[in-house]
Write a protein that holds these residues in place. Structure first.
Motif, PDB file in Angstrom:
ATOM      1  N   ASP A  75      -8.856  -4.701   1.675  1.00  0.00           N
ATOM      2  CA  ASP A  75      -7.586  -3.974   1.736  1.00  0.00           C
ATOM      3  C   ASP A  75      -7.658  -2.641   0.999  1.00  0.00           C
ATOM      4  O   ASP A  75      -6.647  -1.951   0.862  1.00  0.00           O
ATOM      5  N   HIS A  85      -0.126  -4.277  -0.728  1.00  0.00           N
ATOM      6  CA  HIS A  85      -1.514  -4.763  -0.739  1.00  0.00           C
ATOM      7  C   HIS A  85      -2.195  -4.255  -2.001  1.00  0.00           C
ATOM      8  O   HIS A  85      -2.124  -3.072  -2.315  1.00  0.00           O
ATOM      9  N   HIS A  86      -2.862  -5.164  -2.696  1.00  0.00           N
ATOM     10  CA  HIS A  86      -3.589  -4.783  -3.900  1.00  0.00           C
ATOM     11  C   HIS A  86      -5.066  -5.061  -3.731  1.00  0.00           C
ATOM     12  O   HIS A  86      -5.455  -5.805  -2.836  1.00  0.00           O
ATOM     13  N   GLU A 208       4.789 -10.944   4.539  1.00  0.00           N
ATOM     14  CA  GLU A 208       4.347 -12.330   4.380  1.00  0.00           C
ATOM     15  C   GLU A 208       4.205 -12.607   2.893  1.00  0.00           C
ATOM     16  O   GLU A 208       3.596 -11.815   2.171  1.00  0.00           O
ATOM     17  N   ASN A 211       1.195 -18.445   2.671  1.00  0.00           N
ATOM     18  CA  ASN A 211       0.482 -18.950   3.834  1.00  0.00           C
ATOM     19  C   ASN A 211       0.098 -20.403   3.575  1.00  0.00           C
ATOM     20  O   ASN A 211      -0.566 -20.702   2.581  1.00  0.00           O
TER      21      ASN A 211
HETATM   22  P1  ATP Z   1      -1.536  -9.593   4.983  1.00  0.00           P
HETATM   23  O1  ATP Z   1      -1.503  -9.809   6.458  1.00  0.00           O
HETATM   24  O2  ATP Z   1      -0.260  -9.171   4.380  1.00  0.00           O
HETATM   25  O3  ATP Z   1      -2.701  -8.747   4.568  1.00  0.00           O
HETATM   26  P2  ATP Z   1      -3.071 -11.966   4.736  1.00  0.00           P
HETATM   27  O4  ATP Z   1      -2.839 -12.639   6.022  1.00  0.00           O
HETATM   28  O5  ATP Z   1      -4.331 -11.200   4.549  1.00  0.00           O
HETATM   29  O6  ATP Z   1      -1.824 -11.034   4.360  1.00  0.00           O
HETATM   30  P3  ATP Z   1      -3.610 -14.447   3.339  1.00  0.00           P
HETATM   31  O7  ATP Z   1      -5.078 -14.297   3.469  1.00  0.00           O
HETATM   32  O8  ATP Z   1      -2.936 -15.465   4.121  1.00  0.00           O
HETATM   33  O9  ATP Z   1      -2.904 -13.028   3.550  1.00  0.00           O
HETATM   34  O10 ATP Z   1      -3.275 -14.644   1.786  1.00  0.00           O
HETATM   35  C1  ATP Z   1      -2.193 -15.415   1.298  1.00  0.00           C
HETATM   36  C2  ATP Z   1      -1.153 -14.579   0.585  1.00  0.00           C
HETATM   37  O11 ATP Z   1      -1.721 -13.696  -0.345  1.00  0.00           O
HETATM   38  C3  ATP Z   1      -0.375 -13.686   1.524  1.00  0.00           C
HETATM   39  O12 ATP Z   1       0.674 -14.384   2.068  1.00  0.00           O
HETATM   40  C4  ATP Z   1       0.110 -12.589   0.611  1.00  0.00           C
HETATM   41  O13 ATP Z   1       1.299 -12.957  -0.034  1.00  0.00           O
HETATM   42  C5  ATP Z   1      -0.963 -12.495  -0.421  1.00  0.00           C
HETATM   43  N1  ATP Z   1      -1.878 -11.354  -0.180  1.00  0.00           N
HETATM   44  C6  ATP Z   1      -2.830 -11.228   0.752  1.00  0.00           C
HETATM   45  N2  ATP Z   1      -3.502 -10.074   0.633  1.00  0.00           N
HETATM   46  C7  ATP Z   1      -2.961  -9.442  -0.432  1.00  0.00           C
HETATM   47  C8  ATP Z   1      -3.233  -8.224  -1.083  1.00  0.00           C
HETATM   48  N3  ATP Z   1      -4.220  -7.420  -0.684  1.00  0.00           N
HETATM   49  N4  ATP Z   1      -2.481  -7.890  -2.148  1.00  0.00           N
HETATM   50  C9  ATP Z   1      -1.489  -8.695  -2.583  1.00  0.00           C
HETATM   51  N5  ATP Z   1      -1.180  -9.869  -2.009  1.00  0.00           N
HETATM   52  C10 ATP Z   1      -1.904 -10.256  -0.945  1.00  0.00           C
END
Ligand code: ATP
Ligand code: MG
Length: 889
Positions: A75, A85-86, A208, A211
């Motif tokens: 990200d 996104h962090h 989101e 998950n």
């Molecule tokens: P997104 O589509 O928003 O990138 P993701 O589908 O990659 O999310 P998951 O892999 O399902 O996310 O991760 C579970 C949770 O972690 C997400 O629901 C979200 O709340 C959080 N999350 C995911 N990526 C990041 C990020 N880069 N920074 C902060 N929180 C995140």
């Protein structure tokens, strides 16, 4: 609710549902060749899903430090530009390992969000997997039926395979997921457009948060799915996003997770954070985010470097520095000043940062100083490039790539500067160059693995018997073939093994596997190396024809390690422990292990320390270690010690190591060395025999490295050194004191040298006097005339020849000289001209010498009044001199 309370409520909630709360694994993934950083909560539990180990409890919950900057989840480029996104974030998670399934997972998630956190129910949406015909996976009816009575059918979204089907990798556990999204927009905005239409549409306030993954299938290498015997739940909730939702903010950066750091950035830059999309706001978000990733990674044992994970950290840090530099005018180290605030904020959640905060801050500062310097150099080079463009308006992509690749000067910074000067960069050309490099590096790393061929069931974990015995009977559990740079190799897993798999710096054992079937031995395989993959011990053996038959036919194996090699390794490993304590004693308690190599040949130990270890300090450390060797301290090995008890024993716990709840403690004298360690050791320190340093140097900022040898290795080293000394003694005819004898030789040499120079000087003087007699007066055209000397002389060096020419000139007015000499087989010429010939006759010594040098197959040059030439053919000297006489006549 503060972020601290939000985190605590999560853990308390799942504790009340009988979950075991565990600690976060370090950011840096250990023993997992497929992963550089932990990028999700489940990463540390992979083994349990794969069936390679038993979890400490069937229900587990935690907050896991995650980093999404490489591989499948990256990200990085979004961070700062968006608000949710962090790079590093906390993932709150709860797990069921073959225990509860969809019903509990869904009900509890809803209860926590709406009852405990009081999120408004009408602002939540959930998704369920819609099914995929091509893959033969059905619609997740079960999840749908569970959600419908809770949220109502109209707030359920049907998700496709990309969003709602989770897979661990190309093969392995997988299953449908159900995501929970939250709509944080204002009532007016909601009235205008329903939140449902914005789910998964990259809207910054419809995101989101959680998950829920339901693992119920196993994907095989041929792509087909089979049901998993034990079904698991794996959930992950973004902590920072949850805080945004509960604290009713529009951005993660507006929550108290980030506000402390942003305040400091405001103070340092003198600019205000406006929470907008301007570049100074983006820069503040980038910095507030990246300082977390970098600080926690360093606290977990990484240091910025030029390779692998260290390089990723360096890039993140540099990205932050450059945003600060370009958009906030921060031209002095500033990231380092953010560390204390962060360390305080997380002192009770992730204490590893606070415990090492000075170290972390110093590493960051040094890195900043050097990158700011790079920025300076890059800017200079860029100015030059722009100057060379001569009116063209586009900087070529290749140049942008080169700046990026060799100077670490980022492409977007080049673009920015170019823009300021009314220029642009060839973005496509740059991307092409980048792509080409990626392809090159991917080719280097390519390897592929076949399916495991399962032969017997593994009841529990692979049992390691190598602490107590070098040999053992065992069963083959499974094997597979892999292709990598070494060609094809076979990986074999046994139910128990004496082979130590490379870990904690100690390299893997080698040895043999003898295979038995029925009543006889059917073959022997050579083990080249032993490695860990998650909790599996993998014996790497060479591929050979018929190996499949051998492995499948064998009903048992006799596994035996190379014991003399292991003895050397053990000696080096125990010596590393003695060394660690001695370093702390001599240099101070800031010394912490940063990495090590323990092999049969030598040991290497990296540790935090900011200056060179002096020769005196090294000698003192070596003395202490050898003293401990001679004390012959017995090994005290305790297995399965609860971690708290181990800490009470004073074990040097290493942050960044992932320990289970039970650890192994290695003690050599409780008042001297107590360490948590899984490695193999000598039974008494006396077995180490002798410890000798072979080197000391720097690895990276704040990290030093020492190298040493022990036992046979040290003995060989000492023998080699003594052999050198004894040869020297022979050469010097057995003096009492070799050093004095060598010193005397050197003194004598310099005296002789001086004498030779004196004699040569004298000789040149004599020569000069002789030559003065040979000066002729040339009376040209009846004018007043000049003097001429053309002679072949015998001098020891070109310098002497030059000196001679100058001396002669000083003695005789209006003198023209041509001297030739054969110096150790090489012809040399010198020409000296008086003003009368230079001005009056328009002659030039440089040209004359060039002309003459043709006779000796050479060339030369100099000033108008004096020039020299060298050549390769001494037989032409006479001709050269004859021509010289002619020219100066
Ligand atoms: P997104 O589509 O928003 O990138 P993701 O589908 O990659 O999310 P998951 O892999 O399902 O996310 O991760 C579970 C949770 O972690 C997400 O629901 C979200 O709340 C959080 N999350 C995911 N990526 C990041 C990020 N880069 N920074 C902060 N929180 C995140
Ligand atoms: Mg993502």
């Amino acid at each position: 609710m503060t972020s601290h309370e939000i985190r605590r409520h999560f853990l308390d909630f799942f504790r009340s549902k009988e979950h075991l709360i565990v600690a976060s694994a370090p950011l840096v993934a250990k023993n997992d060749p497929t992963l550089m950083f932990n990028n999700s909560g489940m990463a540390q539990f992979k083994d349990f899903f794969l069936g390679n180990g038993t979890p400490p409890s069937k229900r587990v919950a935690d907050t896991q430090k995650c980093l999404r900057v490489s591989g499948k989840h990256n990200d990085l480029e979004d961070v700062g530009f968006d608000t949710y996104h962090h790079t590093m974030f906390e993932m709150l998670g709860n797990w069921s390992f073959g225990d509860y399934f969809k019903k509990e997972a869904i009900h509890w998630a809803w209860e926590l969000l709406t009852d405990v956190y009081k999120l408004p129910k009408d602002r939540l949406y959930v998704s369920v997997f819609q099914g995929d015909d091509k893959d033969n996976v059905p619609f997740d009816q079960e999840a749908f039926d569970l959600w419908k009575p809770i949220v109502g059918e109209d707030r359920i979204i049907y998700g496709n395979k990309k969003d709602n089907f989770w897979e661990m990798g190309d093969t392995g556990p997988c299953g449908p997921c159900s995501e929970i999204h939250v709509d944080l927009r204002s009532p007016e905005e909601v009235a205008e457009k329903p939140g449902k239409e914005l789910v998964n549409a990259d809207h910054p306030q419809v995101v989101e948060i959680w998950n829920l993954v339901f693992m119920q299938f196993n994907r095989k290498a041929d792509g087909s799915l089979e049901p998993l015997p034990a079904r698991h739940v794996d959930t992950g909730m973004g902590f920072e996003r949850l805080c945004m939702a509960i604290q009713q903010k529009k951005s993660n950066y507006d929550t108290d997770v980030f506000s402390g750091t942003i305040n400091v950035i405001e103070e340092l830059s003198g600019k205000k954070y406006e929470a907008g999309t301007g570049m100074s706001d983006v820069a503040m978000r980038v910095i507030a985010d990246h300082i977390r990733a970098v600080s926690f990674a360093i606290a977990d044992g990484l240091v910025p470097s030029n390779a692998k994970a260290g390089y990723v950290i360096r890039r993140i840090l540099r990205r932050a520095i450059r945003y600060g530099y370009s958009y906030l005018n921060l031209t002095e180290p500033f990231m380092t000043k953010l560390v204390p605030t962060l360390a305080m904020q997380f002192a009770d959640v992730f204490p590893e940062l606070n415990a090492q905060r000075d170290f972390v801050a110093t590493v960051i500062r040094e890195e900043e100083i050097s990158f700011l310097r790079t920025l300076g150099t890059g800017l200079g080079r860029l100015d030059q490039i722009i100057g060379d463009l001569k009116g063209k308006e586009v900087i070529p992509g290749e140049t942008v790539f080169e700046l990026n690749d060799t100077f670490g000067f980022p492409a977007d910074l080049t673009a920015l500067i170019a823009r300021e000067k009314g220029l642009s960069i060839d973005e496509t050309g740059f991307q092409t160059a980048l792509q080409e490099q990626k392809v090159r590096s991917r080719k280097d790393a390519q390897s592929s693995a076949g399916d495991w061929i399962e032969l017997t069931e593994l009841d529990n974990k692979v049992e390691f018997v190598g602490y107590d015995q070098p040999e053992s009977y065992a069963q083959i559990v499974k094997y597979r073939k892999i292709q990598n740079k070494q060609g094809t190799q076979v990986q074999v897993v046994l139910d128990k093994t004496p082979f130590y798999a490379e870990s904690g710096g100690q390299i893997g054992d080698t040895g043999t596997l003898r295979l038995f079937a029925g009543s006889g031995e059917i073959g022997t395989l050579t083990v080249l190396d032993t490695k860990k993959e998650n909790d599996l011990t993998i014996h790497i053996v060479e591929n050979s024809t018929g190996i499949d038959e051998l492995l499948t036919e064998a009903d048992s194996v006799y596994a035996a390690i190379n014991t003399s090699r292991r003895a050397q390794i053990a000696s080096n490993h125990s010596a590393t422990h003695l060394l660690h304590s001695a370093l702390r004693e001599v240099l101070g308690n800031h010394v912490a292990q940063k990495g090590s190599y323990v092999g049969p040949d030598a040991l290497r130990f990296d540790f935090s320390h900011f200056s060179k270890v002096t020769d005196e300090q090294l000698a003192e450390v070596e003395r202490i270690v050898n003293e401990k060797v001679r004390e012959d301290i017995p090994l005290d090995e305790k297995r399965n010690v609860p971690i708290d008890q181990a800490k009470q024993l004073g074990a040097t716990a290493l942050f960044g190591e992932k320990y289970g709840d039970f650890v192994r403690v290695i003690t050599f004298d409780p008042s001297y060395s107590v360490e948590l360690c899984g490695g193999t050791h000598v039974y008494r320190t006396g077995h180490i025999g002798l410890f000798k340093f072979t080197g000391e140097g720097s690895v990276s900022t704040g990290v030093r490295r020492v190298e040493a040898k022990t036992a046979l290795g040290a003995e060989t080293l000492v023998n080699e050194q003594m052999a050198v000394v004894s040869e020297l003694k022979d050469l010097l005819k057995a003096p009492k004191d070799v050093v004095k004898a060598v010193q005397a030789l050197m003194d004598e040499r310099s005296t002789l040298q001086k004498q030779i120079e004196g004699l040569q000087n004298e000789k040149v003087q004599q020569l000069k006097n002789q030559l003065l007699d040979k000066v002729e007066l040339v009376n040209r055209n009846g004018g007043s005339g000049h003097s001429r000397l053309v002679e072949k002389v015998d001098v020891p060096s070109a310098d002497a020849l030059k000196q001679l020419a100058y001396d002669l000139k000083a003695k005789v007015d209006n003198l023209a000289v041509v001297l030739g000499a054969d110096i150790n087989g090489k012809p040399q010429l010198a020409v000296m001209l008086p003003d009368s010939l230079i001005q009056g006759k328009n002659l030039n010594a440089g040209q004359v010498v060039k002309e003459l040098a043709k006779n000796i197959k050479g060339g030369g040059g100099g000033q108008p009044f004096f020039a020299t030439a060298g050549g390769s053919d001494s037989s032409g000297l006479d001709a050269a001199l004859a021509q010289g006489k002619e020219l100066l006549g």
